[in-house]
Design a protein around this motif. Structure first.
Motif, short mmCIF file in Angstrom:
data_model
loop_
_atom_site.label_atom_id
_atom_site.label_comp_id
_atom_site.label_asym_id
_atom_site.label_seq_id
_atom_site.Cartn_x
_atom_site.Cartn_y
_atom_site.Cartn_z
N GLU A 136 -32.02 -5.39 -32.07
CA GLU A 136 -30.73 -5.04 -31.48
C GLU A 136 -30.33 -3.60 -31.72
O GLU A 136 -29.76 -2.94 -30.84
N GLU A 137 -30.62 -3.09 -32.91
CA GLU A 137 -30.08 -1.78 -33.28
C GLU A 137 -31.12 -0.67 -33.34
O GLU A 137 -30.85 0.46 -32.96
N MET A 138 -32.32 -0.97 -33.81
CA MET A 138 -33.27 0.08 -34.13
C MET A 138 -34.24 0.41 -33.00
O MET A 138 -34.38 1.57 -32.61
N ALA A 139 -34.94 -0.59 -32.49
CA ALA A 139 -36.07 -0.35 -31.59
C ALA A 139 -35.61 -0.01 -30.18
O ALA A 139 -34.66 -0.61 -29.66
N TYR A 170 -36.39 8.12 -34.51
CA TYR A 170 -37.85 8.12 -34.47
C TYR A 170 -38.37 7.04 -33.53
O TYR A 170 -39.27 7.28 -32.72
N LEU A 171 -37.79 5.86 -33.59
CA LEU A 171 -38.22 4.76 -32.73
C LEU A 171 -37.84 5.02 -31.27
O LEU A 171 -38.35 4.35 -30.37
N ASN A 172 -36.94 5.97 -31.04
CA ASN A 172 -36.59 6.37 -29.69
C ASN A 172 -37.50 7.47 -29.16
O ASN A 172 -37.46 7.78 -27.97
N GLY A 173 -38.33 8.04 -30.05
CA GLY A 173 -39.27 9.06 -29.62
C GLY A 173 -39.02 10.44 -30.18
O GLY A 173 -39.62 11.41 -29.72
#
Length: 774
Positions: free
Chosen positions: A259-262, A158-161
């Motif tokens: 580092e991992e999510m956004a 989701y945070l990648n679009g």
């Protein structure tokens, strides 16, 4: 129009221009536009992070004064505070519920074993685990399938679009909380950290959704956040709060999100996420103080998932470095093996998840039965040990958690394997991390416990319950870390508990491939800053070794689920292709003043979400590009019936019929559908002026731009549509539209199948012997 879909990216070839085969252009795109969300296959779409700069947007922002701007800023900080407040309360209640439910189960079972009623004790243990797992799987399978698993891959996508339906709904949140409590209490080898990240993201998304007309929550201030950009920021803060609530690690939570999510980060977001996790840390500390008076039942009087390994005489020398390096290598090997086996198991489970929900529930119940038999039966294999005379706590432990479980032993003796395996994961980690217990465990018990945790965590993750990987990986790594410490013995200045901490760090690094965030989380988790250099070394080594075999466990899961995740870098072979080589047709255009019937026909016959708008100019031989209009905005225009009887420009007069709320984006999966709009034959012959509602400044690239540069632009700006314009002006003003889908390797290799033979692959070692069995 080019196919509007979502995309993924993986390693591709670096081509030699002199040896490059001729490109074979395909006319269609057949890659999938669905993904597995939780345990259910769902259609997926992209998110609109771009600001739609049309006339209506410009007029709306010009009318905002200082008061509205203050409301926007203040409300954003207020929602960050509320996210931290709610997530911390949920995290505390989760642990309170798990410790008490599981504690009562273990106390009743232990009391029956004290009077030698082993059969009855097993039935109570088995029955309670079965009922808890059955309940978790039923509510997940039938109420909210999106709540299955950890939720981290869904939030990361989701945070990648990538917009997956159902991942942030209220019922998903409730099932995630309740299902996680019952699954962990049911002795399944799963964790609470991953579900807490998803829970935090759900809370943030629901708060940032801008209110709900269904429930009458339409406060005017909240309307400012009815867009994907603000929701993305809130979800990022929510994921950070989830880690902070799981491990009482506020700084680690911020770094984990970074580092991992956004996929997009900026200083303002760093500041807000830090504020959110600070709220979590302060409130958790206040809530834990309540437990010091013994008012939390079996929750205890200590910290929340806090494993204190502080030692006043923790010193190490150069001779302690080789064992640490060895732990890093072992962690890298085991982490890559863990990811490899988990991928194979999830592929098998996917066949079951494709069937009716009853089969998913049967799988979960089967795993519960197998787990209960192992946890109750394996301690009988361990021999009883006499209680140490200098034990720091009561031995044997009766009626509560502790290091010395009596199990089937005679008075004055304890079962070391039962102290680990017949316990909650949190208590097992505390026992492994404990100091001054170097003689507590036998070699055989540690090995049995390690093998049990390693394989149970793999087989338990893919079932239809909320399940995390963090805690199972920590307890598994701590077990072999402790074993290495026992082998080294007095040859090192580090005690066995510190070796367990380093072992947990090595397996986390080998499986999840994070470094900075894991380092800080472990330091905050163990309250021992002196371990910083050793943890840094073991994480770097384990990640380096594991990267030689496969990828991050969450990336593997995202790929298995089909999420079109865009990586931060472009693969080398993309520089040998231009955007013209991958864009596909046919392209659907609208004129600035378009007939209603034409718009309805296009919307009903295509699934595209963006349409170029062109104008015919008298002083130009070819049409010119005016902008881009979104499908959602066209449906609003049709619903409001803002029609013209003649094809003449309406100008700004068209804006008076609309308010900002008409074009605000609804929650995920709540979009208007063209099938819901009814128009008469007379209305179908009328016209709509699209100029005031079209984005007059969309991002464009020339058709000769390399695919690699286009990918970087697409991802860094957070686009959904990227228009491709011709290099020669006497052609059509738009060649096509690039979407997330067009950057997917499956699409590119489908358009140019000859590239498959020259495809570059990352050099990695394989598991040839294991592949024979899978």
């Amino acid at each position: 129009m080019s196919t509007q879909a979502n995309a993924d990216e993986e390693s591709q070839p670096l081509l030699d221009p002199q040896l490059e085969p001729p490109l074979n252009r395909s006319l269609s795109n057949v890659t999938s536009q669905v993904a597995i969300v939780g345990s259910k296959v769902c259609p997926i779409e992209s998110l609109d992070y771009e600001i739609i700069e049309n006339d209506f947007f410009k007029q709306d922002w010009r009318t905002r004064g200082m008061i509205q701007i203050f409301q926007y800023i203040f409300t954003k900080w207020l929602l960050c505070f509320l996210i931290g407040l709610i997530v911390s309360l949920i995290g505390f209640c989760n642990n309170l519920a798990v410790e008490n439910i599981a504690g009562v189960k273990f106390v009743i079972t232990s009391n029956m074993m004290l009077v030698n009623r082993y059969g009855t004790a097993f039935l109570v243990f088995f029955g309670s685990n079965f009922v808890l797992t059955l309940f978790a799987s039923v509510i997940t399978a039938y109420i909210a399938p999106a709540a299955a698993g950890s939720g981290i891959p869904e939030v990361k996508a989701y945070l990648n679009g990538v917009d997956a339906p159902g991942i942030f709904t209220l019922k998903t949140l409730i099932v995630k909380i309740v299902g996680s409590i019952t699954a962990v209490s049911g002795s399944l080898h799963v964790g609470k950290a991953g579900p807490m990240v998803h829970t935090g993201a759900c809370v943030a998304a629901l708060l940032g959704q801008g209110g709900s007309r269904k429930y009458g929550l339409t406060w005017r201030w909240l309307r400012y956040f009815k867009n994907d950009r603000d929701r993305r920021d809130f979800v990022t803060c929510g994921s950070a709060a989830g880690i902070a609530a799981s491990f009482r690690a506020p700084v680690g939570g911020v770094l984990f999100s970074l580092e991992e999510m956004a996929s997009w980060w900026r200083s303002a977001l760093l500041w807000r996420s830090f504020f959110t996790t600070a709220v979590v840390a302060i409130l958790l500390r206040a809530l834990i103080d309540v437990c010091f008076s013994g008012k939390c039942g079996l929750f205890g009087t200590g910290g929340l998932i806090m494993f204190d390994v502080t030692s006043q005489n923790t010193t190490y020398h150069i001779k302690d470095v080789p064992p640490v390096l060895l732990l890093g290598v072992i962690g890298g090997l085991l982490g890559s093996l863990y990811n490899f086996l988990l991928e194979k198991v999830l592929r098998v489970y996917s066949f079951i998840h494709g069937k009716r929900p009853i089969y998913k529930i049967l799988l979960a119940c089967s795993i519960s039965i197998f787990t209960s038999c192992l946890l109750f039966g394996l301690p009988f294999l361990a021999s009883c040990q006499p209680c140490p005379t200098d034990a720091s706590e009561a031995c044997p432990t009766i009626g509560r958690s502790g290091n010395y479980k009596k199990f089937q032993c005679s008075p004055g003796h304890y079962n070391d394997l039962a102290s680990l395996i017949f316990n909650t994961n949190d208590d097992a980690i505390k026992n492994l991390f404990s100091k001054d217990t170097d003689t507590e465990f036998q070699y055989s018990s540690i090995l049995i416990f390690f093998a049990t945790c390693f394989f149970l965590s793999i087989f338990s993750y893919g079932i239809v319950v909320p399940a995390g990987l963090f805690v199972p990986v920590i307890v598994t790594g701590a077990s072999y870390g402790r074993f290495v410490g026992m082998l080294i013995g007095s040859h090192s200045n580090l005690n066995h508990g510190l070796f367990a901490v380093l072992g947990a760090a090595s397996l986390l690094g080998g499986s999840m491939r994070m470094t900075v965030s894991l380092c800080v989380i472990i330091l905050e988790l163990t309250n021992n800053l002196l371990l910083l250099p050793l943890i840094m070394v073991v994480l770097l080594v384990s990640k380096t070794v594991a990267d030689s075999f496969n990828g991050n466990v969450y990336d593997i899961i995202m790929k298995l689920k089909g999420f079109p995740y865009l990586e931060a870098h472009a693969e080398p072979y993309m520089r040998q292709l231009t955007v013209e080589d991958v864009v596909t047709g046919p392209l659907q255009l609208f004129h600035g003043i378009e007939k209603v019937g034409n718009i309805v026909h296009v919307l009903r016959t295509t699934g595209h979400h963006g349409f170029p708008v062109i104008d015919e100019r008298s002083n130009s031989e070819s049409p010119v590009l005016f902008g881009l209009v979104l499908r959602a905005h066209l449906i609003v225009l049709l619903k409001k019936k803002a029609f013209l009887t003649t094809p003449v420009p309406a100008g700004n007069d068209a804006l008076i019929h609309f308010s900002a709320g008409d074009f605000e984006k609804r929650g995920s999966g709540n979009c208007e559908k063209i099938e819901e709009i009814e128009l008469t034959e007379e209305e179908m012959e009328m016209f709509i002026d699209l100029h005031p509602f079209s984005n007059s400044s969309p991002y464009t690239v020339v058709e000769t731009m390399s695919l690699a540069k286009a990918l970087i632009l697409f991802r860094e700006v957070g686009l959904r549509h990227l228009l491709v314009i011709p290099k020669i002006s006497n052609r059509s003003p738009v060649v096509g539209i690039l979407t997330r889908h067009d950057f997917m390797p499956e699409h590119i290799l489908g358009v140019h199948p000859l590239l498959i033979r020259s495809r570059w692959k990352r050099i990695r070692f394989r598991f040839p012997l294991l592949l024979k069995f899978f």
